[in-house]
Scaffold this motif. Structure first.
Motif, PDB file in Angstrom:
ATOM      1  N   ALA A 130      29.206  -1.267 -52.024  1.00  0.00           N
ATOM      2  CA  ALA A 130      29.053  -2.006 -53.278  1.00  0.00           C
ATOM      3  C   ALA A 130      28.252  -1.237 -54.326  1.00  0.00           C
ATOM      4  CB  ALA A 130      28.397  -3.353 -53.014  1.00  0.00           C
ATOM      5  N   ARG A 131      27.687  -0.075 -53.943  1.00  0.00           N
ATOM      6  CA  ARG A 131      26.906   0.711 -54.906  1.00  0.00           C
ATOM      7  C   ARG A 131      27.812   1.351 -55.943  1.00  0.00           C
ATOM      8  NH1 ARG A 131      22.568   4.736 -52.307  1.00  0.00           N
ATOM      9  NH2 ARG A 131      22.407   5.289 -54.517  1.00  0.00           N
ATOM     10  N   LYS A 132      27.320   1.428 -57.174  1.00  0.00           N
ATOM     11  CA  LYS A 132      28.080   2.116 -58.218  1.00  0.00           C
ATOM     12  C   LYS A 132      27.939   3.625 -58.045  1.00  0.00           C
ATOM     13  CE  LYS A 132      28.619  -1.175 -61.975  1.00  0.00           C
ATOM     14  NZ  LYS A 132      28.577  -1.343 -63.426  1.00  0.00           N
ATOM     15  N   MET A 133      28.990   4.337 -58.419  1.00  0.00           N
ATOM     16  CA  MET A 133      29.018   5.777 -58.221  1.00  0.00           C
ATOM     17  C   MET A 133      27.924   6.501 -58.992  1.00  0.00           C
ATOM     18  SD  MET A 133      31.385   6.481 -55.993  1.00  0.00           S
ATOM     19  CE  MET A 133      31.617   8.242 -56.190  1.00  0.00           C
ATOM     20  N   ASP A 134      27.549   5.961 -60.149  1.00  0.00           N
ATOM     21  CA  ASP A 134      26.538   6.654 -60.950  1.00  0.00           C
ATOM     22  C   ASP A 134      25.134   6.552 -60.355  1.00  0.00           C
ATOM     23  OD1 ASP A 134      25.934   4.030 -61.553  1.00  0.00           O
ATOM     24  OD2 ASP A 134      26.272   4.203 -63.702  1.00  0.00           O
ATOM     25  N   THR A 135      24.977   5.784 -59.272  1.00  0.00           N
ATOM     26  CA  THR A 135      23.676   5.707 -58.596  1.00  0.00           C
ATOM     27  C   THR A 135      23.593   6.681 -57.425  1.00  0.00           C
ATOM     28  OG1 THR A 135      24.320   3.974 -57.013  1.00  0.00           O
ATOM     29  CG2 THR A 135      23.546   3.255 -59.188  1.00  0.00           C
ATOM     30  N   LEU A 136      24.683   7.369 -57.127  1.00  0.00           N
ATOM     31  CA  LEU A 136      24.727   8.287 -55.994  1.00  0.00           C
ATOM     32  C   LEU A 136      24.391   9.710 -56.426  1.00  0.00           C
ATOM     33  CD1 LEU A 136      28.049   7.171 -54.224  1.00  0.00           C
ATOM     34  CD2 LEU A 136      25.746   6.256 -53.907  1.00  0.00           C
ATOM     35  N   SER A 137      23.874  10.484 -55.492  1.00  0.00           N
ATOM     36  CA  SER A 137      23.639  11.900 -55.753  1.00  0.00           C
ATOM     37  C   SER A 137      24.981  12.634 -55.801  1.00  0.00           C
ATOM     38  CB  SER A 137      22.783  12.508 -54.635  1.00  0.00           C
ATOM     39  OG  SER A 137      23.522  12.564 -53.421  1.00  0.00           O
ATOM     40  N   ILE A 138      24.955  13.861 -56.319  1.00  0.00           N
ATOM     41  CA  ILE A 138      26.185  14.655 -56.368  1.00  0.00           C
ATOM     42  C   ILE A 138      26.738  14.858 -54.961  1.00  0.00           C
ATOM     43  CG2 ILE A 138      27.170  16.905 -56.964  1.00  0.00           C
ATOM     44  CD1 ILE A 138      25.159  17.090 -59.237  1.00  0.00           C
ATOM     45  N   GLY A 139      25.843  15.096 -54.014  1.00  0.00           N
ATOM     46  CA  GLY A 139      26.272  15.277 -52.633  1.00  0.00           C
ATOM     47  C   GLY A 139      26.941  14.040 -52.071  1.00  0.00           C
ATOM     48  N   GLN A 140      26.389  12.879 -52.351  1.00  0.00           N
ATOM     49  CA  GLN A 140      26.990  11.626 -51.888  1.00  0.00           C
ATOM     50  C   GLN A 140      28.344  11.390 -52.548  1.00  0.00           C
ATOM     51  OE1 GLN A 140      23.556   9.187 -52.940  1.00  0.00           O
ATOM     52  NE2 GLN A 140      23.190   8.719 -50.781  1.00  0.00           N
ATOM     53  N   GLN A 141      28.441  11.728 -53.833  1.00  0.00           N
ATOM     54  CA  GLN A 141      29.729  11.581 -54.527  1.00  0.00           C
ATOM     55  C   GLN A 141      30.787  12.484 -53.889  1.00  0.00           C
ATOM     56  OE1 GLN A 141      28.864  12.435 -58.638  1.00  0.00           O
ATOM     57  NE2 GLN A 141      27.410  10.752 -58.810  1.00  0.00           N
ATOM     58  N   GLN A 142      30.375  13.695 -53.487  1.00  0.00           N
ATOM     59  CA  GLN A 142      31.305  14.617 -52.832  1.00  0.00           C
ATOM     60  C   GLN A 142      31.793  14.020 -51.512  1.00  0.00           C
ATOM     61  OE1 GLN A 142      32.414  18.258 -53.522  1.00  0.00           O
ATOM     62  NE2 GLN A 142      33.804  17.143 -52.194  1.00  0.00           N
ATOM     63  N   MET A 143      30.907  13.398 -50.758  1.00  0.00           N
ATOM     64  CA  MET A 143      31.298  12.796 -49.484  1.00  0.00           C
ATOM     65  C   MET A 143      32.270  11.633 -49.699  1.00  0.00           C
ATOM     66  SD  MET A 143      29.896  14.712 -47.262  1.00  0.00           S
ATOM     67  CE  MET A 143      29.867  13.906 -45.670  1.00  0.00           C
ATOM     68  N   ILE A 144      32.131  10.917 -50.801  1.00  0.00           N
ATOM     69  CA  ILE A 144      33.074   9.834 -51.111  1.00  0.00           C
ATOM     70  C   ILE A 144      34.450  10.410 -51.409  1.00  0.00           C
ATOM     71  CG2 ILE A 144      33.629   7.953 -52.720  1.00  0.00           C
ATOM     72  CD1 ILE A 144      31.328   7.405 -50.700  1.00  0.00           C
ATOM     73  N   GLU A 145      34.506  11.559 -52.100  1.00  0.00           N
ATOM     74  CA  GLU A 145      35.787  12.213 -52.357  1.00  0.00           C
ATOM     75  C   GLU A 145      36.477  12.602 -51.046  1.00  0.00           C
ATOM     76  OE1 GLU A 145      37.384  13.465 -55.800  1.00  0.00           O
ATOM     77  OE2 GLU A 145      36.668  11.431 -55.488  1.00  0.00           O
ATOM     78  N   ILE A 146      35.688  13.096 -50.107  1.00  0.00           N
ATOM     79  CA  ILE A 146      36.248  13.455 -48.801  1.00  0.00           C
ATOM     80  C   ILE A 146      36.723  12.195 -48.078  1.00  0.00           C
ATOM     81  CG2 ILE A 146      35.682  14.433 -46.535  1.00  0.00           C
ATOM     82  CD1 ILE A 146      33.665  16.258 -48.120  1.00  0.00           C
ATOM     83  N   ALA A 147      35.957  11.115 -48.201  1.00  0.00           N
ATOM     84  CA  ALA A 147      36.341   9.848 -47.572  1.00  0.00           C
ATOM     85  C   ALA A 147      37.664   9.339 -48.148  1.00  0.00           C
ATOM     86  CB  ALA A 147      35.238   8.811 -47.780  1.00  0.00           C
ATOM     87  N   LYS A 148      37.873   9.520 -49.449  1.00  0.00           N
ATOM     88  CA  LYS A 148      39.128   9.099 -50.080  1.00  0.00           C
ATOM     89  C   LYS A 148      40.324   9.831 -49.473  1.00  0.00           C
ATOM     90  CE  LYS A 148      39.027   9.029 -54.658  1.00  0.00           C
ATOM     91  NZ  LYS A 148      38.585   9.443 -56.011  1.00  0.00           N
ATOM     92  N   ALA A 149      40.128  11.105 -49.169  1.00  0.00           N
ATOM     93  CA  ALA A 149      41.227  11.881 -48.567  1.00  0.00           C
ATOM     94  C   ALA A 149      41.555  11.375 -47.172  1.00  0.00           C
ATOM     95  CB  ALA A 149      40.848  13.360 -48.512  1.00  0.00           C
ATOM     96  N   LEU A 150      40.536  10.893 -46.462  1.00  0.00           N
ATOM     97  CA  LEU A 150      40.763  10.399 -45.107  1.00  0.00           C
ATOM     98  C   LEU A 150      41.509   9.067 -45.102  1.00  0.00           C
ATOM     99  CD1 LEU A 150      37.376  11.253 -43.338  1.00  0.00           C
ATOM    100  CD2 LEU A 150      39.457  12.612 -43.479  1.00  0.00           C
ATOM    101  N   MET A 151      41.526   8.370 -46.237  1.00  0.00           N
ATOM    102  CA  MET A 151      42.257   7.106 -46.321  1.00  0.00           C
ATOM    103  C   MET A 151      43.766   7.323 -46.281  1.00  0.00           C
ATOM    104  SD  MET A 151      40.114   4.991 -49.172  1.00  0.00           S
ATOM    105  CE  MET A 151      41.353   3.709 -49.183  1.00  0.00           C
ATOM    106  N   VAL A 152      44.188   8.499 -46.725  1.00  0.00           N
ATOM    107  CA  VAL A 152      45.608   8.838 -46.724  1.00  0.00           C
ATOM    108  C   VAL A 152      45.925   9.487 -45.376  1.00  0.00           C
ATOM    109  CG1 VAL A 152      47.406  10.171 -47.902  1.00  0.00           C
ATOM    110  CG2 VAL A 152      45.462   9.277 -49.191  1.00  0.00           C
ATOM    111  N   ASP A 153      47.127   9.293 -44.881  1.00  0.00           N
ATOM    112  CA  ASP A 153      47.529   9.936 -43.634  1.00  0.00           C
ATOM    113  C   ASP A 153      47.830  11.399 -43.923  1.00  0.00           C
ATOM    114  OD1 ASP A 153      48.270  10.423 -41.039  1.00  0.00           O
ATOM    115  OD2 ASP A 153      50.315   9.650 -41.283  1.00  0.00           O
ATOM    116  N   ALA A 154      46.763  12.150 -44.260  1.00  0.00           N
ATOM    117  CA  ALA A 154      46.928  13.528 -44.706  1.00  0.00           C
ATOM    118  C   ALA A 154      47.240  14.463 -43.544  1.00  0.00           C
ATOM    119  CB  ALA A 154      45.669  13.993 -45.427  1.00  0.00           C
ATOM    120  N   LYS A 155      48.194  15.338 -43.761  1.00  0.00           N
ATOM    121  CA  LYS A 155      48.514  16.391 -42.795  1.00  0.00           C
ATOM    122  C   LYS A 155      47.880  17.716 -43.214  1.00  0.00           C
ATOM    123  CE  LYS A 155      52.987  14.305 -41.589  1.00  0.00           C
ATOM    124  NZ  LYS A 155      52.900  13.162 -42.536  1.00  0.00           N
ATOM    125  N   VAL A 156      47.618  17.838 -44.523  1.00  0.00           N
ATOM    126  CA  VAL A 156      46.940  19.011 -45.069  1.00  0.00           C
ATOM    127  C   VAL A 156      45.900  18.530 -46.069  1.00  0.00           C
ATOM    128  CG1 VAL A 156      47.175  21.086 -46.501  1.00  0.00           C
ATOM    129  CG2 VAL A 156      48.910  20.554 -44.783  1.00  0.00           C
TER     130      VAL A 156
END
Length: 496
Positions: A134-160
């Motif tokens: 529930a936290r807004k993205m602008d309250t996260l550190s750059i590192g935490q924002q990067q981890m959210i981007e990686i988490a978004k990729a894991l939501m897709v059934d990515a092969k690459v």
């Protein structure tokens, strides 16, 4: 998923960026893609994922030639690109960012927020990331924002999954978590294209490495059958010698002093000195307060108190303008947002901080401006078409050299460097290290904040370690090593 790219050409405005470039990716491998800034790494991957159209060449995926018209098509096929520039909406929550365009709908087309929250929590748990959805993205550190981007990729059934400088803003612990996730994805048959300038990471994590130079394919090696020296030679076409240039600088008297610097809730009781010609390395975990301390010194941290002295005299540094007038320069960690006007020319970027030097009675002297900028381009070896070259069209290393030039011409007595080589390739890094050494040789007091411990150890005369808003301790160059730095960074004590 197996991918083969052959004979890829791409030009922008008549300037060739890729020339007969190629790349091969096997099932379930971690494949590094390296090259100097401007070598064409990201462009090649953007062609693969449909961000750019190729001028020539073929892309073959699992034996079939493909042309993805946009990233959405590539994503549906199972290829996800996590870009270096974070693709987040800061006014939305973590959960909203992760499900943007992928919402789970229940009856009557209403978003099933309970199901979405459950899925977000599951993926963050897999990553080992403790962030409230529930936290807004602008309250996260750059590192935490990067981890959210990686988490978004894991939501897709990515092969690459293509990762472009994924650890540039991560702490050491976050990097360890990322590596663990990448290895687990490999075990499940997912292939990773790993773009990074951090050589140690490549040799720790990857199976193979492909090198591009000047937009052309140079070669592919098994990590187990190559070494850093060979990789560097392939990248830049020559031996680079020692990664950190030798320093032979005689340190002068203390010219910079910070006394009892405090900012409630951020840092407290900060005291340190820097001598003329000294490089004081500043280490610590992300969030420890390193950047905030530097921002305060530069007059950019309202609410902070304490004294800053230059050559024994207390200065007024309530604003960045005050700090600059007193002789302090500051190269920030985010050159693209705070350090440069990307749409403007090299000339305008360098001139803007030096208007008094090139003006008389408020009138700009065009010849003085041109002479200054040309001198900066020559002395710092900025690779460009000339003073009017737009900074946004330069490689990362050359952009950083423009930032250095801008500040060097202000004749600073003290220069603060916050992550001075972030996102810069190995060849440009050594050039920047030489610039730092040259400034120290002129008697400038250098304060260098860096998350790369080899850089801290290779460049510093002394190391100051910050832990949770406090100075954890100081280590001399002779006694400094990674273990001692990390001990202080995590709240421990050492015998110095």
């Amino acid at each position: 998923m197996q991918i083969e790219m052959r004979g890829i050409n791409k030009s922008f405005g008549g300037n060739p960026v890729l020339r007969d470039a190629g790349f091969e990716l096997a099932d379930g491998e971690i494949h590094a893609l390296m090259g100097e800034n401007g070598a064409g790494k990201s462009t090649l991957m953007k062609i693969l994922t449909g961000v750019y159209t190729r001028d020539a060449g073929t892309v073959i995926v699992d034996g079939q030639e493909v042309v993805y018209k946009n990233p959405q098509e590539a994503e549906k096929a199972g290829i996800v690109f996590i870009h270096q520039e974070l693709n987040v909406l800061f006014d939305l929550t973590v959960e909203e960012n992760m499900f943007l365009g992928k919402e789970i709908h229940g009856k009557f087309g209403i978003c099933d927020k309970k199901a979405m929250r459950k899925e977000v929590t599951r993926i963050l748990d897999v990553l080992g990331v403790k962030i409230d959805p529930a936290r807004k993205m602008d309250t996260l550190s750059i590192g935490q924002q990067q981890m959210i981007e990686i988490a978004k990729a894991l939501m897709v059934d990515a092969k690459v999954i293509i990762m472009d400088e994924p650890t540039a803003a991560l702490t050491e612990s976050e990097t360890e978590v990322l590596f663990k996730v990448v290895r687990s994805l490999k075990e499940k048959g997912v292939s990773i294209v790993y773009i990074s300038h951090r050589m140690e990471e490549i040799f720790e994590l990857c199976d193979r490495i492909t090198i591009l130079r000047d937009g052309q394919y140079v070669g592919t090696r098994n990590i187990s059958e190559t070494n850093m020296a060979e990789v560097v030679k392939m990248m830049i076409g020559r031996e680079i010698g020692e990664r950190y240039p030798e320093r032979d600088v005689k340190l002068g008297d203390v010219i910079f002093e910070v006394k009892d610097l405090n900012c409630p809730g951020v840092f407290e009781n900060v005291n340190f000195t820097v001598r003329a010609g000294e490089v004081l390395g500043v280490a610590g975990l992300m969030g420890a307060g390193r950047t905030e301390i530097m921002q305060s010194i530069f007059g950019n941290m309202p609410g902070s108190t304490g004294k800053v002295l230059i050559e024994g005299k207390e200065i007024n540094n309530k604003t960045p303008g005050d700090a600059m007038k007193s002789g302090i320069g500051f190269i920030t960690e985010d050159r693209k947002v705070e350090g440069l006007m990307l749409e403007e020319s090299i000339m305008k970027n360098i001139s803007v901080a030096n208007l008094k030097k090139i003006s008389h009675n408020g009138v700009l002297n065009a010849k003085s401006e041109l002479d200054m900028v040309q001198k900066g381009i020559k002395e710092l070896n900025i690779r460009c078409t000339g003073p009017k070259h737009a900074c946004g069209e330069l490689s990362g290393g050359n952009q950083q050299k423009v930032v250095f030039a801008k500040w060097i011409f202000t004749d600073p007595k003290v220069l603060i460097l916050d992550e001075p080589t972030r996102g810069v390739d190995v060849g440009a890094k050594k050039e920047i290290y030489s610039i730092i050494n040259d400034l120290a040789g002129r008697g400038v007091a250098i304060i260098m904040v860096s998350s790369e411990l080899p850089e801290i150890l290779g460049m510093s005369d002394r190391v100051m370690v910050v832990h949770e808003g406090h100075i954890g301790g100081f280590i001399s160059k002779e006694k400094a090593d990674q273990e001692k730095i990390m001990t202080l960074a995590t709240g421990g004590k050492i015998d110095e």
